[in-house]
Design an enzyme around this catalytic site. Structure first.
Site, mmCIF file in Angstrom:
data_model
loop_
_atom_site.group_PDB
_atom_site.id
_atom_site.type_symbol
_atom_site.label_atom_id
_atom_site.label_comp_id
_atom_site.label_asym_id
_atom_site.label_seq_id
_atom_site.Cartn_x
_atom_site.Cartn_y
_atom_site.Cartn_z
ATOM 1 N N GLU A 115 0.959 -1.306 0.055
ATOM 2 C CA GLU A 115 -0.072 -0.030 -0.041
ATOM 3 C C GLU A 115 0.892 1.359 0.173
ATOM 4 O OE1 GLU A 115 -3.827 -0.157 2.228
ATOM 5 O OE2 GLU A 115 -3.087 -1.954 3.101
ATOM 6 N N HIS A 230 -8.347 9.794 4.438
ATOM 7 C CA HIS A 230 -8.169 8.943 3.518
ATOM 8 C C HIS A 230 -8.325 9.322 2.239
ATOM 9 C CE1 HIS A 230 -7.875 5.300 0.989
ATOM 10 N NE2 HIS A 230 -7.642 4.615 2.146
ATOM 11 N N ARG A 271 -0.637 9.082 2.835
ATOM 12 C CA ARG A 271 -1.994 9.509 2.666
ATOM 13 C C ARG A 271 -2.424 11.115 2.772
ATOM 14 N NH1 ARG A 271 -4.991 4.499 6.083
ATOM 15 N NH2 ARG A 271 -4.752 3.024 4.368
ATOM 16 N N HIS A 332 -10.998 9.268 8.044
ATOM 17 C CA HIS A 332 -10.850 7.718 8.191
ATOM 18 C C HIS A 332 -10.283 7.275 9.474
ATOM 19 C CE1 HIS A 332 -10.003 3.869 6.746
ATOM 20 N NE2 HIS A 332 -8.917 3.979 6.586
ATOM 21 N N ARG A 367 -0.816 7.875 10.270
ATOM 22 C CA ARG A 367 -0.769 6.503 10.107
ATOM 23 C C ARG A 367 -0.383 5.644 8.976
ATOM 24 N NH1 ARG A 367 -4.978 2.187 9.315
ATOM 25 N NH2 ARG A 367 -5.921 3.683 8.460
HETATM 26 C C1 LIG Z 1 -13.360 1.375 6.010
HETATM 27 C C2 LIG Z 1 -12.122 1.220 6.760
HETATM 28 C C3 LIG Z 1 -11.011 0.422 6.183
HETATM 29 C C4 LIG Z 1 -9.837 0.210 7.173
HETATM 30 N N1 LIG Z 1 -8.810 -0.698 6.452
HETATM 31 C C5 LIG Z 1 -7.906 -0.969 7.281
HETATM 32 C C6 LIG Z 1 -6.937 -1.919 6.920
HETATM 33 O O1 LIG Z 1 -6.923 -2.264 5.802
HETATM 34 N N2 LIG Z 1 -6.036 -2.101 7.560
HETATM 35 C C7 LIG Z 1 -5.657 -1.805 9.080
HETATM 36 O O2 LIG Z 1 -4.887 -2.038 9.674
HETATM 37 N N3 LIG Z 1 -6.697 -0.702 9.450
HETATM 38 C C8 LIG Z 1 -7.829 -0.329 8.635
HETATM 39 N N4 LIG Z 1 -8.625 0.633 9.036
HETATM 40 C C9 LIG Z 1 -8.717 0.965 10.569
HETATM 41 C C10 LIG Z 1 -8.942 -0.095 11.440
HETATM 42 O O3 LIG Z 1 -10.040 -0.920 11.059
HETATM 43 C C11 LIG Z 1 -9.248 0.575 12.855
HETATM 44 O O4 LIG Z 1 -8.262 1.335 13.288
HETATM 45 C C12 LIG Z 1 -9.137 -0.677 13.881
HETATM 46 O O5 LIG Z 1 -9.932 -1.838 13.595
HETATM 47 C C13 LIG Z 1 -9.727 -0.171 15.250
HETATM 48 O O6 LIG Z 1 -10.058 -1.207 16.078
HETATM 49 P P1 LIG Z 1 -10.718 -0.920 17.364
HETATM 50 O O7 LIG Z 1 -10.820 -2.115 17.997
HETATM 51 O O8 LIG Z 1 -9.724 0.096 18.127
HETATM 52 O O9 LIG Z 1 -12.045 -0.121 17.031
HETATM 53 P P2 LIG Z 1 -13.516 -0.742 16.439
HETATM 54 O O10 LIG Z 1 -13.100 -1.794 15.506
HETATM 55 O O11 LIG Z 1 -13.974 0.401 15.615
HETATM 56 O O12 LIG Z 1 -14.005 -1.159 17.545
HETATM 57 C C14 LIG Z 1 -15.015 -0.178 18.591
HETATM 58 C C15 LIG Z 1 -15.831 -0.749 19.322
HETATM 59 O O13 LIG Z 1 -16.310 0.219 20.487
HETATM 60 C C16 LIG Z 1 -17.667 0.318 20.763
HETATM 61 N N5 LIG Z 1 -17.905 1.394 21.516
HETATM 62 C C17 LIG Z 1 -17.882 2.654 21.163
HETATM 63 N N6 LIG Z 1 -18.206 3.658 21.885
HETATM 64 C C18 LIG Z 1 -18.855 2.754 22.802
HETATM 65 C C19 LIG Z 1 -19.410 3.119 24.155
HETATM 66 N N7 LIG Z 1 -19.583 4.364 24.427
HETATM 67 N N8 LIG Z 1 -20.112 2.120 25.019
HETATM 68 C C20 LIG Z 1 -19.992 0.701 24.351
HETATM 69 N N9 LIG Z 1 -19.141 0.295 23.265
HETATM 70 C C21 LIG Z 1 -18.831 1.424 22.634
HETATM 71 C C22 LIG Z 1 -18.134 -0.084 19.215
HETATM 72 O O14 LIG Z 1 -19.332 -0.496 19.522
HETATM 73 C C23 LIG Z 1 -17.047 -0.845 19.002
HETATM 74 O O15 LIG Z 1 -17.481 -2.514 19.339
HETATM 75 C C24 LIG Z 1 -9.806 0.653 8.390
HETATM 76 C C25 LIG Z 1 -10.758 1.425 9.006
HETATM 77 C C26 LIG Z 1 -11.973 1.743 8.217
HETATM 78 C C27 LIG Z 1 -13.268 2.766 8.668
#
Ligand SMILES: Cc1cc2nc3c(=O)[nH]c(=O)nc-3n(C[C@H](O)[C@H](O)[C@H](O)COP(=O)(O)OP(=O)(O)OC[C@H]3O[C@@H](n4cnc5c(N)ncnc54)[C@H](O)[C@@H]3O)c2cc1C
Length: 394
Positions: A115, A230, A271, A332, A367
């Site tokens: 990428e 993004h 990016r 993003h 990032r």
């Molecule tokens: C479209 C897209 C494509 C991406 N592609 C990539 C990629 O190819 N490679 C890569 O490394 N990263 C990628 N990313 C980034 C990556 O997906 C995220 O940064 C990463 O998954 C974050 O994980 P997380 O567990 O911190 O949050 P998330 O997976 O977003 O989970 C957050 C959780 O918190 C919960 N939550 C939020 N607020 C509350 C609250 N007040 N009370 C209870 N629960 C709450 C939500 O319900 C959810 O369950 C991408 C992101 C997007 C949006």
């Protein structure tokens, strides 16, 4: 409206890759509660397309370190970057053991894609739905553990604090019942802030709730202005989440074109640089988008590597095997967050933060593509291990 008191060893707020991975690494003797604001499927981890980085071998260390630092404008915490790189192979091996199906070469070895801002291919992937593959697999593992309970449609509204320590959280169910959840340790894994923006690739429920709560309790936050835009989401005038066109499409040869059909930027720059070039181009032309062309990617490769992008664009009326698509930058990812040390501890005792809501400094100011799933899991595991050591030391 009812009020109830619940008791667990650890509560994890958030069911994305970070929250799930932390839960799987806590000792099975712990009673663990995992909360999600909406359904467990509604998290950004499920949306990740491009993949997850891995250090190829010792010879790749300097290049991968430099790629991460350069993308982050050298504002990254070097110690965190080192920890992430050195832990990456173990994370991939664990995911494979859990059942994640990464794309493989005919000889059975892992395939790697590239990428923007990566000097070589080092990204493991599953079609263009890597996040779904990883997160669904972690969810299956979590559901098979009898010590972990999942509670959906339940929103954390505050933390419980006693004498400067975190002693749990307050949450509200969708029926409006208030839960006081008392714990020894709390892990915040609430993801990003895209729901606060009009145009974002994130689920709308990602509204930075943990940051708000942390601020109210005087917990240190870091770099709240480090927000990643993004360069390429599918242009749309409809309200709601924007569909990402993964950077790996550009890694595999897709090119950006202006209204005259001419290239105007090196598509594989970091990016923030590519987004800036697109904004300037749009301003110059007075247009609402630029175009992304897949003409250099063989159709068979498009169908095999990007089936989700192909299908979603077709639904929107564009056939990427035949024509360029309109793309525009959108919010993003959030590099800032709740300040944590290399064990994911916040500045409040017994309170940890992992994943996108935390800031361990890995990403610096910007990032590097496909570093966030990896970072989420590396530092979620470290939080869990720190809690385990604390429990053993009692
Ligand atoms: C479209 C897209 C494509 C991406 N592609 C990539 C990629 O190819 N490679 C890569 O490394 N990263 C990628 N990313 C980034 C990556 O997906 C995220 O940064 C990463 O998954 C974050 O994980 P997380 O567990 O911190 O949050 P998330 O997976 O977003 O989970 C957050 C959780 O918190 C919960 N939550 C939020 N607020 C509350 C609250 N007040 N009370 C209870 N629960 C709450 C939500 O319900 C959810 O369950 C991408 C992101 C997007 C949006």
């Amino acid at each position: 409206m009812e009020q109830s008191n619940l008791q667990y060893d650890t509560v994890i707020v958030g069911c994305g890759a970070a929250g799930l991975f932390a839960a799987l690494h806590l000792p099975e003797t712990q009673r663990v509660l995992l909360l999600s604001k909406e359904s467990v499927e509604e998290c950004n981890s499920m949306l990740a397309q491009g993949g997850i980085c891995v250090l190829l071998d010792e010879n790749d260390y300097d290049a991968y370190f430099e790629d991460t630092m350069r993308a982050g404008h050298y504002e990254n915490r070097k110690e965190s970057v080192d920890i992430m790189l050195r832990s990456s192979r173990d994370i991939i091996n664990q995911l494979v053991d859990y059942g994640v199906r990464f794309h493989r070469e005919p000889d059975g070895s892992l395939s790697y894609t590239k990428e923007g801002a990566h000097s070589r291919p080092r990204i493991c992937f599953h079609e263009d739905i890597t996040g779904n593959e990883i997160t669904s697999t972690l969810l299956r593992q979590v559901r098979s553990r009898s010590n972990i309970q999942l509670m959906e449609y339940t929103t954390m509204t505050d933390i419980l604090e006693e004498n400067g320590h975190c002693t749990g959280i307050i949450a509200k169910t969708k029926d409006g019942d208030v839960l006081q959840i008392h714990t020894d340790n709390t892990i915040l894994a609430t993801g990003g802030i895209g729901g606060l923006y009009e145009h974002s690739t994130n689920y709308r429920c990602m509204t930075g709730d943990a940051l708000d709560i942390a601020k109210r309790h005087g917990i240190r936050l870091d770099h709240l202005d480090y927000v990643q835009i993004h360069p390429t989401v599918l242009y749309s005038e409809k309200p709601g989440r924007r569909f990402l066109i993964s950077e790996s499409t550009r890694g595999e040869g897709a090119i950006l074109l202006n209204a005259k059909g001419e290239r105007f930027v090196d598509e594989l720059l970091p990016r923030d640089v590519v987004s800036q070039a697109i904004f300037e181009q749009m301003k110059k032309e007075g247009s609402k988008y630029v175009r992304l062309s897949f003409e250099n990617i063989p159709e068979a490769e498009i169908r095999q590597h990007f089936p989700n992008i192909l299908a979603t664009c077709l639904e929107a009326g564009y056939d990427i095997t035949k024509e360029p698509i309109p793309v525009v930058p959108a919010q993003h990812y959030f590099m800032g967050g709740i300040y944590v040390d290399s064990d994911s501890k916040t500045t409040m005792d017994h309170l940890y933060a992992v994943g996108e809501t935390s800031c361990n400094g890995v990403h610096g100011k910007n990032r590097l593509a496909s570093n966030s799933l990896l970072e989420s899991m590396v530092f979620a595991q470290r939080a869990a291990h720190h809690i385990e050591q604390q429990v053993e030391g009692r």
